[in-house]
Each structure stands twice: as C-alpha cells, then as structure tokens.
Motif scaffolding. Sequence first.
Motif, PDB file in Angstrom:
ATOM      1  N   ASP A   3       0.761  -1.218   0.080  1.00  0.00           N
ATOM      2  CA  ASP A   3       0.129  -0.220   0.050  1.00  0.00           C
ATOM      3  C   ASP A   3       0.861   1.400   0.038  1.00  0.00           C
ATOM      4  OD1 ASP A   3      -2.473  -1.592  -0.125  1.00  0.00           O
ATOM      5  OD2 ASP A   3      -2.563  -1.384   2.231  1.00  0.00           O
ATOM      6  N   TRP A   5       2.765   2.139  -2.339  1.00  0.00           N
ATOM      7  CA  TRP A   5       3.030   2.719  -3.715  1.00  0.00           C
ATOM      8  C   TRP A   5       2.275   3.844  -3.968  1.00  0.00           C
ATOM      9  CZ3 TRP A   5       7.495   0.665  -4.965  1.00  0.00           C
ATOM     10  CH2 TRP A   5       7.530  -0.658  -4.698  1.00  0.00           C
ATOM     11  N   TRP A   7       1.082   4.853  -6.873  1.00  0.00           N
ATOM     12  CA  TRP A   7       0.174   4.698  -7.999  1.00  0.00           C
ATOM     13  C   TRP A   7      -0.128   3.027  -8.454  1.00  0.00           C
ATOM     14  CZ3 TRP A   7       3.640   8.600 -10.307  1.00  0.00           C
ATOM     15  CH2 TRP A   7       3.007   9.709 -10.196  1.00  0.00           C
ATOM     16  N   ARG A   8      -1.137   2.729  -8.870  1.00  0.00           N
ATOM     17  CA  ARG A   8      -1.494   1.461  -9.229  1.00  0.00           C
ATOM     18  C   ARG A   8      -2.262   1.666 -10.584  1.00  0.00           C
ATOM     19  NH1 ARG A   8      -1.835  -3.262  -6.563  1.00  0.00           N
ATOM     20  NH2 ARG A   8      -1.673  -2.160  -4.484  1.00  0.00           N
ATOM     21  N   TRP A  39       3.596  -9.274 -15.066  1.00  0.00           N
ATOM     22  CA  TRP A  39       3.113  -8.075 -14.749  1.00  0.00           C
ATOM     23  C   TRP A  39       3.888  -7.146 -15.891  1.00  0.00           C
ATOM     24  CZ3 TRP A  39       0.048  -6.588 -11.176  1.00  0.00           C
ATOM     25  CH2 TRP A  39      -0.109  -7.229 -10.320  1.00  0.00           C
ATOM     26  N   GLY A  53      -2.983  -3.277 -12.441  1.00  0.00           N
ATOM     27  CA  GLY A  53      -2.674  -3.752 -11.068  1.00  0.00           C
ATOM     28  C   GLY A  53      -1.590  -3.529 -10.685  1.00  0.00           C
ATOM     29  N   TYR A  54      -0.457  -3.277 -11.596  1.00  0.00           N
ATOM     30  CA  TYR A  54       0.845  -2.843 -11.234  1.00  0.00           C
ATOM     31  C   TYR A  54       1.013  -1.516 -10.574  1.00  0.00           C
ATOM     32  CZ  TYR A  54       6.013  -2.339 -11.930  1.00  0.00           C
ATOM     33  OH  TYR A  54       7.384  -2.220 -11.344  1.00  0.00           O
ATOM     34  N   ALA A  55       1.679  -1.849  -9.329  1.00  0.00           N
ATOM     35  CA  ALA A  55       2.018  -0.598  -8.476  1.00  0.00           C
ATOM     36  C   ALA A  55       3.564  -0.145  -8.589  1.00  0.00           C
ATOM     37  CB  ALA A  55       1.438  -0.705  -7.332  1.00  0.00           C
TER      38      ALA A  55
END
Length: 152
Positions: A3, A5, A7-8, A39, A53-55
């Motif tokens: 959490d 990160w 951005w996602r 990813w 979904g990559y953060a």
Amino acid sequence: MSDDWKWRLARDYRYETGLAVDCPAGAASLQFGDGKQTWLTIDADGAVTVSAGYAWDGCSPKFKVFNVVLGTPDGAPNPQTGRPYTYFASLVHDALYQFMDAPGFPWTRAQIDAVFLQILRADGWCWAGLYYAAVRYAGGAYRWINQWRMFA
C-alpha cells in the motif's frame, strides 16, 4: 503489492520502444512476473506492456518523513493525459528495472534508461535530460541499495 506505492495501474499500458528482441522459438513475447501474475510483457517488436494492477512509486528517490513524502517531483499534470509528465516514463522504467535480472530479460540498464528518456521526451517533460542523467548516474546505486534493503 504494498500500500506504500503511489500509483496502481487501472488498465494495461503499452509502449512501443522500437527495440526488437529475440523471443524463444514459437513465442511472440517474453513475459515476466512474480509466479502468480505476469506484470511485464515484451513483444518481439519491442513493445512493452505493463499489466493492470501494477503499482509503483513514480520517480525515485522518495522518502517518508512523518507521513510526508519527500523526493523527486513527478511533475505537473500533462494536459494531454491528465497525469504527471513523468507518470508513464516512471511506470515503464520501474517495471523494466524490476525484472532486469530475470532470466531471459533482453535489455541492459543503459537501454532501459534510454527508454525512460524516450518516454519523457515524447510526453513533453521539460526536465527530461536532467531526469535521464539522474537515473543514468544514480540509478545503479539506488537499485543496489533497494536490493540490499530487501534482504537486510
């Protein structure tokens, strides 16, 4: 993914690098992930796709001090995209750096950094040269420090 990160990614993002790669016989792309999810996909023509979904944390370094994030600015919103000017460059750069040491990864750190510069310029970031110089000359050390912290 943490959490922590900034951005996602809401949907897959694709960027044409122009750097063709050799894929194994019968494969149209190289795929990299964590064993549960792919990813990053690199197509034979050099197109990079980062999966939804990559953060990531934007441009580095960033540090939290008393819940305040300090560090490299990501730039004002680009009127074309509504995202900071460095958003897509930092996304692709972070994903490529993350998997750079994976077996079969096709590019060097210098090539990845050049893609970062290419995207910054394409998106009109006025500080593209400065940011490129920072990742080129400090990126290796920062990467080493982050890897060391993972195992400390």
